[in-house]
Write an enzyme that holds these catalytic residues in place. Structure first.
Site, mmCIF file in Angstrom:
data_model
loop_
_atom_site.group_PDB
_atom_site.id
_atom_site.type_symbol
_atom_site.label_atom_id
_atom_site.label_comp_id
_atom_site.label_asym_id
_atom_site.label_seq_id
_atom_site.Cartn_x
_atom_site.Cartn_y
_atom_site.Cartn_z
ATOM 1 N N LEU A 123 5.810 -2.425 -0.703
ATOM 2 C CA LEU A 123 6.844 -3.415 -0.417
ATOM 3 C C LEU A 123 7.698 -3.002 0.777
ATOM 4 O O LEU A 123 7.791 -1.817 1.107
ATOM 5 C CB LEU A 123 7.722 -3.617 -1.662
ATOM 6 C CG LEU A 123 6.936 -4.076 -2.910
ATOM 7 C CD1 LEU A 123 7.746 -3.848 -4.179
ATOM 8 C CD2 LEU A 123 6.532 -5.531 -2.787
ATOM 9 N N PRO A 124 8.365 -3.974 1.432
ATOM 10 C CA PRO A 124 9.050 -3.672 2.694
ATOM 11 C C PRO A 124 10.311 -2.826 2.581
ATOM 12 O O PRO A 124 10.518 -1.913 3.382
ATOM 13 C CB PRO A 124 9.393 -5.067 3.258
ATOM 14 C CG PRO A 124 8.539 -6.019 2.523
ATOM 15 C CD PRO A 124 8.327 -5.420 1.176
ATOM 16 N N THR B 218 8.158 2.793 1.667
ATOM 17 C CA THR B 218 9.083 3.766 2.234
ATOM 18 C C THR B 218 10.492 3.244 2.011
ATOM 19 O O THR B 218 10.928 2.292 2.673
ATOM 20 C CB THR B 218 8.834 3.980 3.739
ATOM 21 O OG1 THR B 218 7.499 4.471 3.925
ATOM 22 C CG2 THR B 218 9.822 4.993 4.307
ATOM 23 N N LYS C 136 8.515 11.868 3.652
ATOM 24 C CA LYS C 136 8.108 10.834 4.612
ATOM 25 C C LYS C 136 9.206 10.593 5.641
ATOM 26 O O LYS C 136 8.934 10.478 6.849
ATOM 27 C CB LYS C 136 7.797 9.536 3.862
ATOM 28 C CG LYS C 136 7.601 8.300 4.746
ATOM 29 C CD LYS C 136 6.373 8.393 5.616
ATOM 30 C CE LYS C 136 6.209 7.166 6.518
ATOM 31 N NZ LYS C 136 5.897 5.929 5.793
ATOM 32 N N LYS D 213 13.716 0.909 10.747
ATOM 33 C CA LYS D 213 14.080 0.970 9.332
ATOM 34 C C LYS D 213 14.006 2.399 8.799
ATOM 35 O O LYS D 213 14.922 2.885 8.128
ATOM 36 C CB LYS D 213 13.163 0.072 8.511
ATOM 37 C CG LYS D 213 13.508 0.035 7.020
ATOM 38 C CD LYS D 213 12.326 -0.371 6.157
ATOM 39 C CE LYS D 213 11.369 0.771 5.923
ATOM 40 N NZ LYS D 213 10.361 0.507 4.862
#
Length: 360
Positions: A123-124, A156, A235, A310
């Protein structure tokens, strides 16, 4: 705004970061044992058929047993229908029997969770992950399956949110939650060569092996970095380096070109010297230097500049929460904000083109 408040917002609401999910907003569950009844055919779930998730789910469907079922959910109805049609065509091309290579469409994420032994989400943003898992847990206990449910979130998002969702899943005994963000981009997702960094309790080696087994169906490497939240932390640390290296590479290449150096010769020298890095060697930002790089096809594909912006924002926020100084972070974020505004939808190496435009 608190995350507790955000859980009650409609899907498209904007979420600002907060410190924790209030577990009182998640239903409680009494302790219970999972069923030990063995059934033949497993059901897998996948939520989020975006640019990354679509290809990850295709690889998952291709590599699980033909008699297993994959149930999918996305807000894009066309993406789900296209996925089912492609899966049916793939099954026919391999001569699979009736009912093999099956893909089902779920009405919502709760249905995916109810039916799936393993559910993967891609998912975003943090708000989307919160909404999905709140929709799963708000209706009470999930029905028992043959083994404990495994929830693997490959999104992420920020570490605090990821840890809070893991706590909610474990506290309600809904299953095991693992954060496993990916590296490798759309190309890696399509080829099944992604690298995963995941966070999961290491108290039982059986859980870690189970997670690695699932991730191997969608990628090539999987690093266990620690307890829940460690995957997204790793990450963001990696992508912080990537964000800065990309700007430095774009600036250095622009500098050399303006000095009259031939781009390929400059890149070859850098990649044989101390300036060697992924943005220079694999994803070089100068068109024509690396034929397979997005720069050589109009900066299309690859890792979007909006996604890099982001990730950098998430890394800076997480650093501030832990009291960690990032002396270059805010300046880099200014750069990516400007590049995103000028070249939305392009690969993040388009920083080079933005620099050229500033030089004109």
């Amino acid at each position: 705004m608190s995350l507790r408040t955000a859980l009650s917002l409609p899907r498209r609401a904007t979420l600002s970061h907060a410190s924790a999910v209030d577990l009182r907003c998640w239903p409680s569950s009494s302790a219970r044992a999972f069923s030990t009844t063995v059934h033949r055919d497993a059901t897998w779930g996948f939520v989020g058929l975006g640019q990354m998730g679509y290809h990850m789910a295709k690889n998952l469907r291709a590599k699980i047993p033909a008699s297993d079922t994959l149930i999918v959910r996305d807000i894009n109805e066309d993406a789900m229908k296209r996925f089912v049609a492609e899966a049916q065509e793939a099954a026919r091309s391999t001569g699979a029997g009736a009912g093999e290579g099956l893909v089902e469409i779920a009405e919502n994420a709760r249905e995916v969770a109810e039916k799936s032994e393993v559910m993967v989400t891609s998912l975003p943003e943090s708000q989307h992950v919160i909404e999905v898992f709140h929709s799963i847990l708000k209706h009470g206990e999930l029905p028992p399956l043959t083994q404990e449910r495994l929830f693997i979130d490959t999104s992420t998002i920020d570490p605090v949110t990821s840890k809070d969702i893991a706590s909610a899943i474990h506290t309600t005994q809904a299953g095991r939650f693992v954060d496993a963000p990916v590296s490798g981009g759309v190309v890696g997702a399509r080829a099944g060569t992604l690298s995963f960094m995941f966070g999961a309790s290491s108290q039982t080696g059986q859980l870690l092996e189970r997670v690695r087994g699932v991730l191997s169906l969608m990628g090539k490497k999987a690093w266990h970095l620690g307890d829940p939240g460690a995957g997204v932390s790793g990450k963001l640390a990696n992508n912080y380096i990537l964000a800065l290296n990309n700007i430095a590479t774009a600036e250095a290449m622009n500098l050399g070109v303006r000095w009259g150096l031939e781009p390929k010769a400059l890149a070859e020298m850098i990649n044989s010297s101390t300036g060697r890095c992924w943005p220079s060697e694999v994803n070089n930002p100068v068109p024509g230097v690396v034929e397979t790089a997005p720069a050589s096809r109009g900066y299309e594909g690859g890792f979007g500049v909006s996604l890099m912006h982001k990730d950098l924002r998430l890394a800076i926020t997480a650093a501030k929460e832990s009291g960690t100084p990032l002396v270059l972070g805010d300046k880099a974020r200014e750069v990516y904000k400007a590049v995103e505004d000028a070249h939305r939808g392009k690969d993040f190496s388009v920083v080079y083109k933005w620099l050229q435009e500033k030089s004109e």
